[in-house]
Scaffold this active site. Structure first.
Site, PDB file in Angstrom:
ATOM      1  N   SER A 115      13.511   1.057  11.664  1.00 13.38           N
ATOM      2  CA  SER A 115      12.333   0.251  11.324  1.00 13.38           C
ATOM      3  C   SER A 115      11.210   1.198  10.943  1.00 13.38           C
ATOM      4  O   SER A 115      11.278   2.393  11.221  1.00 13.38           O
ATOM      5  CB  SER A 115      11.893  -0.584  12.523  1.00 13.38           C
ATOM      6  N   ASP A 116      10.178   0.695  10.299  1.00 15.93           N
ATOM      7  CA  ASP A 116       8.987   1.525  10.163  1.00 15.93           C
ATOM      8  C   ASP A 116       8.227   1.442  11.492  1.00 15.93           C
ATOM      9  O   ASP A 116       8.543   0.641  12.369  1.00 15.93           O
ATOM     10  CB  ASP A 116       8.117   1.110   8.973  1.00 15.93           C
ATOM     11  N   TRP A 117       7.249   2.262  11.618  1.00 18.58           N
ATOM     12  CA  TRP A 117       6.507   2.408  12.876  1.00 18.58           C
ATOM     13  C   TRP A 117       5.956   1.057  13.363  1.00 18.58           C
ATOM     14  O   TRP A 117       5.040   0.501  12.754  1.00 18.58           O
ATOM     15  CB  TRP A 117       5.359   3.388  12.662  1.00 18.58           C
TER      16      TRP A 117
END
Ligand code: NOJ
Length: 748
Positions: free
Chosen positions: A284-286
């Site tokens: 996932s992104d942050w």
């Protein structure tokens, strides 16, 4: 841990011996069989680094919790932990103290080099030199891996048509064809041919998908685009990365047509893991799983974790959704064990491929760290790539190159002496203020350079996470700059954006020269018109005033460690610029989104009345078109030949001659227009390019062999189709001019 007591341990742990080597899937499966659900969820969890690991860990707070999780096998990956000493300590802790001792994978944003900083990716794309792009990634991987890093969150392959978006600096610009080629070159550079070699790292194609289409160029904003754009503009560079063997993908913060990318099963399951057969994993992104709550898509973190994992987001970066809720989601039957196992298998596979399972300390060699990080040959490579990335936008009267005997050169602008800003955004691993400045670069070549800084660009602290404060009021230095301009024969004016004015969270609503720089430019011009404007910026700028008055303009982006040398060598003619713009430059921000491969509309114009698709107060044309860039020499195109060889095969060739007095490189570009199709096609699309080098007077025939790949497009249901009918061809040195031809593609 006491893994030796566990059945099957030796199958996955022992280094493969000749003749006994189990195939990768068998090794992954045998390890998976040993794992508890908690350990599986651990592999799916990534935490941000905390430096205390090398010293005392503070009691309480996040760090303590993360530390405990690391020791209990609840973490599979760390980001932002670098340096052999730090990596080794953390790896040791996990390998020695957890039950199964599965090594961590260490990730970092290696975006344009590491200790040695290369040009920002947008600038590298301007080189149109895939070898240079690959080399940059290769050096970044060499240095980062020597510091213990196994995995980069790059390349960013987001196509973008809006220069307001700060992250344009991280990608390859507006074109999916160029973007796809650059994506593949970067993947190759990072991963090499053997992922387990100690100098290669796993790459990550991001942000899947649509992030670059943030409405109004505002970072993290909604993305709402049609299927044709998704299939034909957004997805091709991702597909190219997957085909080049990229081992990971990162999803993104945005919603795409109402569905957050992190919870988007169509993208991650159907397209990526289904149609494209991707065998790596998706991170996932942050906090992007968490953000689905703010999007109004998930009720709470538990729901977000359920949506994300079921949609195919395998590893959670800093949302804490999996570590806190995945176990109960499985127990409640909301997530199947099959989904968890699939994610873990993918993650373990990449760890095996990197050689981490066989040797967790493979990337922890102090000697390599000492000798490779910042090595002289890396700087030499950074200089070469920087020189290739520079784009000459204007050169009236042949003002450039400057003679090395040129007297009285006035160098003006605070960016000219900057050693930090040219490093650009996203440069973890670099040393602050370590770039060669333009002042240093020019003074290394000529003693005739006098410098005046002019007003400052930024006031206050410059920090990656903080809003930059642009100076709009303090005119200190203005007078000295004008005085120097007055007594100079030629002025080199270095203006543009600070390196941290682009990048994540750095969208701009105005695209002119920020702060007091336009005022400085006009004041200098009033006393001396003999100006070479050197632009440093992370995105296209709207500079119509300068473009119509200043005789010479050199686009120098943020070129990294060797910035000043590359610029100086170009100014003094030791380098003949050969870059071409990977994004259209607008005349005004009101033209955005602006891109050359737009549709025709039903009212293309121009017409004598007002009823056509245009602005009443500005032309439709860009200031500088996609693919544009001059040279100190000139190239003439002639003799276009188009030959249809079959239903899916067309050959196009043209002759290109260097008609000037200097050797130079030219990027020969081929554009197609599919005149009538079942889905309307853009007015032109790049379908081939070749960078060639010609001596004065030399000519070359450049041939493009077009296949179905270049002749077809994606339908609105995502099928690739090649349709017969009329095509227009353009072959030239930019997207706006060249030799024109046509052909009729026959039926199959
Ligand atoms: C957020 C950014 O969007 C992403 O590109 C980056 O890789 C991560 N942060 C980690 O730094």
């Amino acid at each position: 841990m006491c893994p030796f007591l566990l059945a099957g341990f030796l199958v996955w742990f022992s280094a493969p011996l000749a003749g006994q080597k189990k195939d990768l899937d068998a090794r992954v499966d045998s390890l998976l069989r040993l794992m508890t659900l908690e350990e599986k969820i651990g592999q799916m969890t990534q935490y941000n680094g905390f430096w205390e690991v090398t010293g005392p860990v503070p009691a309480g707070g996040d760090a303590k919790k993360k530390y405990d999780h690391l020791k209990s096998g609840q973490v599979g990956s760390m980001l932002n932990v670098t340096g052999v000493e730090n990596v080794r300590k953390m790896q040791e802790m996990v390998v020695k103290e957890t039950r199964l001792g599965i090594p961590l994978i260490f990730g970092l944003d290696v975006i344009h080099g590491h200790r040695t900083v290369f040009p920002i990716p947008l600038a590298e794309a301007a080189s149109w030199d895939l070898g240079a792009v690959e080399k940059s990634a290769r050096v970044g991987a060499t240095e980062a891996s020597a510091r213990g890093v196994n995995w980069t969150f790059g390349p960013m392959v987001d196509i973008t048509r809006d220069a307001r978006w700060g992250r344009v600096m991280e990608g390859a610009g507006e074109d999916p064809y160029l973007g796809a080629k650059v994506a593949a070159a970067r993947v190759k550079g990072f991963q090499g041919s053997d992922l387990s070699a100690p100098n290669t790292i796993a790459a990550c194609a991001k942000h899947f998908a649509g992030y670059g289409f943030a409405e109004a160029g505002k970072d993290y904003n909604t993305v709402d685009v049609g299927t044709s754009t998704i299939f034909n503009a957004i997805l091709p560079p991702f597909k190219a990365a997957a085909e080049a063997g990229v081992r990971t993908f990162m999803n993104s913060f945005n919603v795409l047509n109402g569905i957050p990318a992190t919870g988007n099963a169509f993208l991650q399951r159907e397209v990526l893991k289904g149609k494209w057969g991707f065998t790596g994993f998706v991170v996932s992104d942050w906090g992007s799983a968490w953000e689905m709550i703010d999007h109004g898509f998930a009720r709470d973190l538990k729901h977000a974790a359920e949506l994300a994992v079921n949609a195919g987001s395998d590893m959670d970066m800093e949302s804490y959704g999996y570590v806190n809720h995945l176990k109960s989601l499985v127990e409640e039957g909301k997530v199947t064990m099959g989904v968890v196992d699939d994610a873990v298998r993918r993650i373990l596979r990449v760890k095996f491929e990197l050689g981490l399972i066989d040797d967790p300390y493979r990337y922890c060699d102090e000697n390599r760290e000492k000798t490779l990080v910042g090595a002289a040959e890396h700087h030499a490579a950074a200089l070469e790539v920087a020189k290739k990335s520079i784009v000459l936008l204007k050169n009236e009267g042949g003002l450039l190159p400057l003679s090395k005997n040129q007297k009285k050169i006035g160098l003006i602008g605070v960016l000219a002496s900057e050693k930090n800003s040219p490093l650009g955004s996203w440069r973890f691993g670099s040393i602050d203020s370590s770039a060669v400045s333009v002042l240093e670069g020019m003074q290394a070549i000529s003693r005739e350079v006098r410098f005046a800084q002019g007003p400052s660009l930024v006031s206050g602290v410059v920090d990656f996470g903080q809003e930059l404060k642009i100076n709009n009021t303090d005119r200190t230095g203005m007078k000295e700059a004008i005085a120097l301009a007055k007594k100079s024969d030629v002025v080199v004016l270095v203006l543009g954006e600070h390196g941290l004015q682009s990048g994540e969270g750095r969208s701009r609503a105005y695209l002119g020269l920020p702060g007091l720089q336009q005022e400085l430019l006009e004041a200098v011009y009033a006393v001396n018109k003999n100006i070479v404007l050197v632009l440093m910026n992370g995105r296209p700028l709207a500079i119509p005033w300068a473009a119509s008055r200043v005789p010479a303009i050199l686009e120098a982006w943020h070129l990294g460690s060797e910035s000043g040398n590359a610029i100086a060598q170009t100014l003094f003619g030791d380098n003949n610029p050969s870059g071409k713009l990977p994004m259209s430059f607008p005349k005004t921000v009101g033209q955005l989104p602006l891109y050359y491969n737009h549709y025709a509309t039903g009212r293309p114009g121009p017409k004598p009345d007002v009823f056509w698709s245009h602005y009443t107060d500005e032309s439709n044309d860009p200031l500088y078109p996609f693919g544009f860039g001059l040279s100190y020499t000139a190239f003439a195109y002639s003799d276009l030949q188009v030959q249809v060889l079959g239903p899916g095969r067309v050959s196009v060739q043209a002759s290109v001659k260097n008609t000037g007095n200097l050797a130079g490189e030219e990027v020969v570009q081929l554009y197609l227009r599919d005149k009538v199709a079942s889905v309307a096609r853009p007015v032109k699309e790049l379908k081939g390019f070749r960078k060639i080098s010609l001596k004065p007077g030399e000519a070359a025939t450049v041939r493009f062999d077009l296949s179905e790949e270049e002749l077809g497009f994606y339908s609105n249901t995502g099928e690739f189709v090649v349709e017969p009918g009329e095509f227009e061809v353009l072959v030239g040195g930019n997207s706006n001019e060249g030799l024109k031809g046509r052909f009729e593609l026959p039926k199959k």
